[in-house]
Design a protein around this motif. Sequence first.
Motif, PDB file in Angstrom:
ATOM      1  N   ALA A  49       0.801  -1.125  -0.051  1.00 33.17           N
ATOM      2  CA  ALA A  49       0.024   0.120  -0.012  1.00 33.17           C
ATOM      3  C   ALA A  49       0.853   1.251  -0.078  1.00 33.17           C
ATOM      4  CB  ALA A  49      -0.926  -0.045   1.360  1.00 33.17           C
ATOM      5  N   VAL A  50       2.026   1.198   0.634  1.00 35.56           N
ATOM      6  CA  VAL A  50       2.920   2.256   0.889  1.00 35.56           C
ATOM      7  C   VAL A  50       3.393   2.418  -0.708  1.00 35.56           C
ATOM      8  CG1 VAL A  50       4.968   3.212   1.638  1.00 35.56           C
ATOM      9  CG2 VAL A  50       3.502   2.137   3.226  1.00 35.56           C
ATOM     10  N   ARG A  51       3.869   1.724  -1.267  1.00 34.21           N
ATOM     11  CA  ARG A  51       4.506   1.227  -2.518  1.00 34.21           C
ATOM     12  C   ARG A  51       3.601   1.971  -3.523  1.00 34.21           C
ATOM     13  NH1 ARG A  51       8.693  -1.905  -4.132  1.00 34.21           N
ATOM     14  NH2 ARG A  51       7.917  -3.420  -2.577  1.00 34.21           N
ATOM     15  N   SER A  52       2.444   1.528  -3.250  1.00 34.37           N
ATOM     16  CA  SER A  52       1.274   2.046  -4.377  1.00 34.37           C
ATOM     17  C   SER A  52       1.174   3.618  -4.460  1.00 34.37           C
ATOM     18  CB  SER A  52      -0.089   1.256  -4.287  1.00 34.37           C
ATOM     19  OG  SER A  52      -0.771   1.879  -4.870  1.00 34.37           O
ATOM     20  N   LEU A  53       1.045   4.090  -3.070  1.00 36.29           N
ATOM     21  CA  LEU A  53       0.713   5.486  -2.695  1.00 36.29           C
ATOM     22  C   LEU A  53       2.222   6.232  -3.327  1.00 36.29           C
ATOM     23  CD1 LEU A  53      -0.416   7.999  -1.560  1.00 36.29           C
ATOM     24  CD2 LEU A  53       0.491   7.605   0.713  1.00 36.29           C
ATOM     25  N   ILE A  54       3.234   6.147  -2.878  1.00 36.10           N
ATOM     26  CA  ILE A  54       4.498   6.621  -3.187  1.00 36.10           C
ATOM     27  C   ILE A  54       4.823   6.484  -4.546  1.00 36.10           C
ATOM     28  CG2 ILE A  54       6.986   6.808  -2.492  1.00 36.10           C
ATOM     29  CD1 ILE A  54       4.997   7.658  -0.246  1.00 36.10           C
ATOM     30  N   GLY A  55       4.540   5.531  -5.248  1.00 35.37           N
ATOM     31  CA  GLY A  55       4.839   5.215  -6.554  1.00 35.37           C
ATOM     32  C   GLY A  55       3.930   6.141  -7.452  1.00 35.37           C
ATOM     33  N   SER A  56       2.767   6.392  -6.962  1.00 31.88           N
ATOM     34  CA  SER A  56       1.839   7.320  -7.604  1.00 31.88           C
ATOM     35  C   SER A  56       2.301   8.891  -7.648  1.00 31.88           C
ATOM     36  CB  SER A  56       0.412   7.085  -7.292  1.00 31.88           C
ATOM     37  OG  SER A  56       0.263   7.510  -6.024  1.00 31.88           O
ATOM     38  N   LEU A  57       2.899   9.161  -6.497  1.00 26.21           N
ATOM     39  CA  LEU A  57       3.423  10.628  -6.193  1.00 26.21           C
ATOM     40  C   LEU A  57       4.669  10.901  -6.530  1.00 26.21           C
ATOM     41  CD1 LEU A  57       1.912  10.753  -2.288  1.00 26.21           C
ATOM     42  CD2 LEU A  57       0.817  11.762  -4.665  1.00 26.21           C
ATOM     43  N   HIS A  58       5.435   9.895  -6.733  1.00 24.67           N
ATOM     44  CA  HIS A  58       7.001  10.124  -7.155  1.00 24.67           C
ATOM     45  C   HIS A  58       7.410   9.189  -7.887  1.00 24.67           C
ATOM     46  CE1 HIS A  58       6.929  13.004  -3.612  1.00 24.67           C
ATOM     47  NE2 HIS A  58       6.144  12.028  -2.835  1.00 24.67           N
ATOM     48  N   THR A  59       8.700   9.469  -8.552  1.00 20.42           N
ATOM     49  CA  THR A  59       9.292   8.661  -9.416  1.00 20.42           C
ATOM     50  C   THR A  59      10.214   7.751  -8.250  1.00 20.42           C
ATOM     51  OG1 THR A  59       9.520   9.965 -11.365  1.00 20.42           O
ATOM     52  CG2 THR A  59      10.957   8.268 -11.440  1.00 20.42           C
ATOM     53  N   LEU A  60      10.185   6.435  -8.349  1.00 25.92           N
ATOM     54  CA  LEU A  60      10.968   5.649  -7.461  1.00 25.92           C
ATOM     55  C   LEU A  60      12.423   5.438  -8.205  1.00 25.92           C
ATOM     56  CD1 LEU A  60       8.315   3.017  -6.328  1.00 25.92           C
ATOM     57  CD2 LEU A  60       8.997   5.174  -5.337  1.00 25.92           C
ATOM     58  N   ARG A  61      13.434   5.633  -7.541  1.00 24.99           N
ATOM     59  CA  ARG A  61      14.755   5.518  -7.623  1.00 24.99           C
ATOM     60  C   ARG A  61      15.281   3.949  -7.208  1.00 24.99           C
ATOM     61  NH1 ARG A  61      18.795   7.967  -4.784  1.00 24.99           N
ATOM     62  NH2 ARG A  61      17.236   8.785  -3.213  1.00 24.99           N
ATOM     63  N   GLN A  62      14.582   3.560  -6.486  1.00 26.36           N
ATOM     64  CA  GLN A  62      14.812   1.977  -5.856  1.00 26.36           C
ATOM     65  C   GLN A  62      13.550   1.499  -5.756  1.00 26.36           C
ATOM     66  OE1 GLN A  62      17.638   1.916  -2.679  1.00 26.36           O
ATOM     67  NE2 GLN A  62      17.889  -0.334  -2.916  1.00 26.36           N
TER      68      GLN A  62
END
Length: 134
Positions: free
Chosen positions: A6-19
Amino acid sequence: MHHFEAVRSLIGSLHTLRQNDPYLISFDLALPHGRHQGIYLAELEDEGGHRYLRISTPIGPLSGTDPRRCLRFNWEQRNGFLAVADLDGSPFLHLCENRPYELLNQQELQRLIGELGSLGDQLEQAIVSGGDSF
């Protein structure tokens, strides 16, 4: 927010993941004045099987840092604490916060990221400039 996906989904929708590893993600948080701060989110599990989300940001190399000042900082802080972790094989100070998933929602997670990112950037600038504000 009851699990890391759920954290990955939220953060991935808001920011470009580096890792983007199974239990670790990172991204660059945009700050005022064109600055950026690296943010790392990882899942931790304690001895009892309870899962926590660790939010951290690197602030500077450990070498040359007075450990008493770090402990004093930890004592005075209400959110976040200083810890040491390896960054590319070198000991680095990180500003961290560990939260149980059951206490997290989207707004709290975004608030923590913003607060730790901003404070981490201020600490990083103080360490780099060699100032006495840290």
